[in-house]
Design a protein around this motif. Structure first.
Motif, short mmCIF file in Angstrom:
data_model
loop_
_atom_site.label_atom_id
_atom_site.label_comp_id
_atom_site.label_asym_id
_atom_site.label_seq_id
_atom_site.Cartn_x
_atom_site.Cartn_y
_atom_site.Cartn_z
N CYS A 23 -11.23 -10.32 -87.36
CA CYS A 23 -10.09 -10.65 -86.50
C CYS A 23 -10.32 -10.05 -85.11
O CYS A 23 -9.79 -8.99 -84.80
CB CYS A 23 -8.81 -10.11 -87.11
N PRO A 24 -11.09 -10.71 -84.28
CA PRO A 24 -11.32 -10.17 -82.94
C PRO A 24 -10.07 -10.27 -82.08
O PRO A 24 -9.29 -11.21 -82.20
CB PRO A 24 -12.45 -11.03 -82.38
N LEU A 25 -9.89 -9.28 -81.26
CA LEU A 25 -8.77 -9.25 -80.32
C LEU A 25 -9.34 -8.96 -78.93
O LEU A 25 -9.95 -7.92 -78.71
CB LEU A 25 -7.77 -8.16 -80.71
N VAL A 26 -9.19 -9.90 -78.04
CA VAL A 26 -9.72 -9.77 -76.69
C VAL A 26 -8.54 -9.62 -75.74
O VAL A 26 -7.61 -10.43 -75.76
CB VAL A 26 -10.58 -10.99 -76.30
N ILE A 27 -8.58 -8.58 -74.92
CA ILE A 27 -7.50 -8.30 -73.96
C ILE A 27 -8.09 -8.41 -72.56
O ILE A 27 -9.16 -7.87 -72.28
CB ILE A 27 -6.93 -6.89 -74.17
N GLY A 28 -7.40 -9.11 -71.69
CA GLY A 28 -7.91 -9.26 -70.34
C GLY A 28 -6.81 -9.56 -69.35
O GLY A 28 -5.64 -9.67 -69.72
N SER A 29 -7.19 -9.68 -68.12
CA SER A 29 -6.24 -9.96 -67.05
C SER A 29 -6.74 -11.12 -66.21
O SER A 29 -7.89 -11.15 -65.80
CB SER A 29 -6.06 -8.73 -66.16
N PHE A 30 -5.87 -12.07 -65.97
CA PHE A 30 -6.18 -13.17 -65.07
C PHE A 30 -5.60 -12.90 -63.68
O PHE A 30 -5.92 -13.59 -62.73
CB PHE A 30 -5.63 -14.49 -65.60
N ALA A 31 -4.74 -11.91 -63.58
CA ALA A 31 -4.07 -11.63 -62.31
C ALA A 31 -4.80 -10.60 -61.46
O ALA A 31 -4.61 -10.57 -60.26
CB ALA A 31 -2.64 -11.16 -62.58
N TYR A 32 -5.62 -9.75 -62.09
CA TYR A 32 -6.29 -8.67 -61.36
C TYR A 32 -7.78 -8.70 -61.63
O TYR A 32 -8.23 -9.14 -62.69
CB TYR A 32 -5.72 -7.31 -61.79
N THR A 33 -8.55 -8.18 -60.70
CA THR A 33 -10.00 -8.11 -60.87
C THR A 33 -10.37 -6.83 -61.60
O THR A 33 -9.54 -5.95 -61.82
CB THR A 33 -10.71 -8.12 -59.50
N ALA A 34 -11.64 -6.71 -61.97
CA ALA A 34 -12.13 -5.52 -62.66
C ALA A 34 -12.01 -4.28 -61.78
O ALA A 34 -11.95 -3.16 -62.28
CB ALA A 34 -13.58 -5.72 -63.09
N ARG A 35 -11.96 -4.44 -60.46
CA ARG A 35 -11.75 -3.30 -59.56
C ARG A 35 -10.31 -2.79 -59.61
O ARG A 35 -10.05 -1.64 -59.29
CB ARG A 35 -12.08 -3.69 -58.12
N ASP A 36 -9.38 -3.67 -60.01
CA ASP A 36 -7.96 -3.32 -59.98
C ASP A 36 -7.40 -2.83 -61.30
O ASP A 36 -6.37 -2.17 -61.32
CB ASP A 36 -7.14 -4.55 -59.55
N VAL A 37 -8.05 -3.14 -62.41
CA VAL A 37 -7.48 -2.80 -63.72
C VAL A 37 -8.57 -2.26 -64.63
O VAL A 37 -9.71 -2.70 -64.59
CB VAL A 37 -6.78 -4.04 -64.35
N THR A 71 -16.86 -10.89 -65.81
CA THR A 71 -16.24 -11.48 -64.63
C THR A 71 -16.63 -12.94 -64.55
O THR A 71 -17.69 -13.35 -65.03
CB THR A 71 -16.68 -10.76 -63.34
N ASP A 72 -15.77 -13.71 -63.97
CA ASP A 72 -16.02 -15.13 -63.76
C ASP A 72 -16.25 -15.32 -62.27
O ASP A 72 -15.35 -15.08 -61.46
CB ASP A 72 -14.82 -15.94 -64.24
N SER A 73 -17.45 -15.72 -61.90
CA SER A 73 -17.78 -15.81 -60.47
C SER A 73 -16.88 -16.79 -59.73
O SER A 73 -16.58 -16.60 -58.56
CB SER A 73 -19.25 -16.21 -60.30
N LYS A 74 -16.42 -17.84 -60.40
CA LYS A 74 -15.51 -18.80 -59.76
C LYS A 74 -14.19 -18.11 -59.38
O LYS A 74 -13.68 -18.27 -58.29
CB LYS A 74 -15.23 -19.98 -60.66
N VAL A 75 -13.67 -17.30 -60.29
CA VAL A 75 -12.42 -16.60 -60.03
C VAL A 75 -12.63 -15.55 -58.94
O VAL A 75 -11.84 -15.42 -58.01
CB VAL A 75 -11.88 -15.92 -61.32
N ASN A 76 -13.74 -14.80 -59.02
CA ASN A 76 -14.01 -13.78 -58.00
C ASN A 76 -14.17 -14.39 -56.62
O ASN A 76 -13.70 -13.84 -55.63
CB ASN A 76 -15.27 -12.98 -58.37
N ASN A 77 -14.84 -15.54 -56.53
CA ASN A 77 -15.00 -16.20 -55.24
C ASN A 77 -13.65 -16.70 -54.71
O ASN A 77 -13.39 -16.64 -53.51
CB ASN A 77 -15.99 -17.37 -55.34
N PHE A 78 -12.80 -17.18 -55.59
CA PHE A 78 -11.49 -17.66 -55.18
C PHE A 78 -10.62 -16.51 -54.67
O PHE A 78 -9.92 -16.64 -53.68
CB PHE A 78 -10.80 -18.36 -56.36
N LEU A 79 -10.69 -15.35 -55.35
CA LEU A 79 -9.85 -14.23 -54.98
C LEU A 79 -10.39 -13.49 -53.76
O LEU A 79 -9.69 -12.70 -53.16
CB LEU A 79 -9.71 -13.25 -56.16
N GLY A 80 -11.62 -13.73 -53.44
CA GLY A 80 -12.19 -13.08 -52.25
C GLY A 80 -12.85 -11.83 -52.62
O GLY A 80 -13.16 -10.91 -52.03
#
Length: 80
Positions: A23-37, A71-80
């Motif tokens: 039973c894998p459980l993956v926790i993540g954030s779509f609102a913040y980058t790895a630098r923020d959380v 990290t998802d490079s598409k998301v990182n590029n979008f967020l700046g």
């Protein structure tokens, strides 16, 4: 901030009584980058099974914890 999660795991008992369930459980954030959380396990035994939870003929074995940063490079590029 403390994060408490209650979750369940559907069991597929096709090979009963020789089944093994994962039973894998993956926790993540779509609102913040790895630098923020930063998610961090709390203490030596951060996963607890409630006292009122019982599974007849089954045991909890090998509860493993891991940390992984993806990290998802598409998301990182979008967020700046």
């Amino acid at each position: 901030m403390r994060l408490t999660i209650q979750t369940n795991c559907p069991m597929h008992l096709r090979k009963y009584p020789l089944d093994k369930q994962a039973c894998p459980l993956v926790i993540g954030s779509f609102a913040y980058t790895a630098r923020d959380v930063l998610y961090q396990w709390n203490g030596p035994n951060p996963v607890a099974v409630a006292d009122d939870v019982t599974l007849s003929q089954y045991d909890y074995l090998n509860i493993t914890l891991a940390n992984n940063t993806e990290t998802d490079s598409k998301v990182n590029n979008f967020l700046g």
